[in-house]
Design a protein around this motif. Sequence first.
Motif, mmCIF file in Angstrom:
data_model
loop_
_atom_site.group_PDB
_atom_site.id
_atom_site.type_symbol
_atom_site.label_atom_id
_atom_site.label_comp_id
_atom_site.label_asym_id
_atom_site.label_seq_id
_atom_site.Cartn_x
_atom_site.Cartn_y
_atom_site.Cartn_z
ATOM 1 N N UNK A 388 -48.313 -42.052 11.234
ATOM 2 C CA UNK A 388 -47.632 -42.854 12.247
ATOM 3 C C UNK A 388 -48.642 -43.275 13.315
ATOM 4 N N UNK A 389 -48.210 -44.186 14.165
ATOM 5 C CA UNK A 389 -49.032 -44.631 15.289
ATOM 6 C C UNK A 389 -48.447 -44.051 16.574
ATOM 7 N N UNK A 390 -49.329 -43.542 17.410
ATOM 8 C CA UNK A 390 -48.856 -42.914 18.642
ATOM 9 C C UNK A 390 -49.887 -43.103 19.750
ATOM 10 N N UNK A 391 -49.538 -43.906 20.754
ATOM 11 C CA UNK A 391 -50.385 -44.133 21.943
ATOM 12 C C UNK A 391 -51.826 -44.514 21.580
ATOM 13 N N UNK A 392 -51.953 -45.519 20.748
ATOM 14 C CA UNK A 392 -53.270 -46.025 20.410
ATOM 15 C C UNK A 392 -54.032 -45.178 19.415
ATOM 16 N N UNK A 393 -53.356 -44.234 18.767
ATOM 17 C CA UNK A 393 -54.010 -43.378 17.782
ATOM 18 C C UNK A 393 -53.202 -43.382 16.491
ATOM 19 N N UNK A 394 -53.903 -43.170 15.395
ATOM 20 C CA UNK A 394 -53.254 -42.993 14.105
ATOM 21 C C UNK A 394 -53.138 -41.496 13.864
#
Length: 478
Positions: A388-394
């Motif tokens: 998933x993607x979360x706050x500019x991170x994978x």
Amino acid sequence: MRSVRAKAAIGATVVVAVALIAAGAAVLLTLRSSLIDRTDLEAEVVARDVAAQLATDVPPGRLELPDDERRPVQVVAEDGRVVAVSKQLEAISGTSSSEVLPGPARDGAAGDDDDDDDDPARGEVSGDEPSFSSGAATVDGDRADYRFASVEVTSGERQTYTVHAGAPLATEQDAVGTVRDAMLVGLPLLLAVVGSVTWLVTRRALRPVEGIRREMAAITASEDLSRRVPEPASRDEVARLARTTNETLAALEASVERQRRFVADASHELRSPIASLRTQLEVGAAHPELLDVPGAVEDTVRLQQLAADLLLLARLDAGERPGGAAVDMGRLLREEVAQRSGDRVTVTVDAGDGLEVSGARGQLARVVGNLLDNAQRHAATEVAAAVRSERGRVVLTVADDGEGVPPAERERIFERFVRLDDARTRDDGGAGLGLAIARDVARRHGGTLTVGSSPRGGALFELRLPTAGDGPAARRGR
């Protein structure tokens, strides 16, 4: 000149010398200018006094000139004749005429002693600023340097005169000479003091540095990285240098110790499959019918995997930089799971496309594979993986429903050759390098790898990587 103390002492001495010479020159110039101004004023006062007499139509022959032989006066007519000089003036230079004797008067010129006009016209002294010049004069056999003030005056009979009055420069020369001599004597002494004090202060300041150097030399000679350099009690740069040196020694000691353990563990891990393979080959050579070919192949594969792990760790320790290719983590996860269709524990996947990171695809595939291997090894019935993607991170997560990892052991499992399930066989438990490799690769890609508790009751591994364009590989390419 290899000594820092000598360089500091010489540098400080040169700087102070340049500053003192410049300051001394400025003082001498200021003092000389001030004294010359005062001398000019004295000469101007005398010149204007004589000019005032001429302005009231006092004949040149009856002028009251200064009795002070240090104040020579010369009066020059408009036609260049010297019409009056002070007593005992024997020679003069720096004025409009070098004559010291009055010349013959012209017919009808002013200055006739028998001319007694009842109502003479008054002359005037020029309102212009007087001019000044430097020269010399000989009075009663004594020659000296003078400053001359020149004032123009017009008498009542419209005769124009120039009055030259001098003031001696002896006071100015004596004062400047005294100050100059004092500077010439004091400057070397002051420079010697500055050099000596700088030498002593620098020597004291560098004494801890010498202690650090000696201890470092002893450490190098003894190869004992447990020793530390002395740390001064001060809070200056030398103390910070000592603390940094000790921190470096501590890190180096830890690194060497890790390297020793790594070599020892690697030797131990390699010994088992090599010994097993050798035993099977020796038995097969003596009794071909007893050769365990599948076992030999399994040991060879395990040995090959261990060698590959050690080689990858060596490259990571050497600072190998990851590539800058864009890697779709969702697609990579699905590809890795697809290769495990016949495994004991199935893996469910929840990952979309377009979640890209920058790095080496081979190394990232190794991370995903190691996490899946570890989860399948400890899972009871199921492994769940998601991206998933979360706050500019994978974020890639791998969770199992096994026994989980105790909180006290959650950092230790990322150390090399560490296995919490030591009771298991090496074939089942692996060599203990997979998680260590996974964390090292994650850090090389600017990410993190942590472990926690899974909602299913087992372990939850979470890999966080910068999105494509924000990772270290992408930044190096900008």
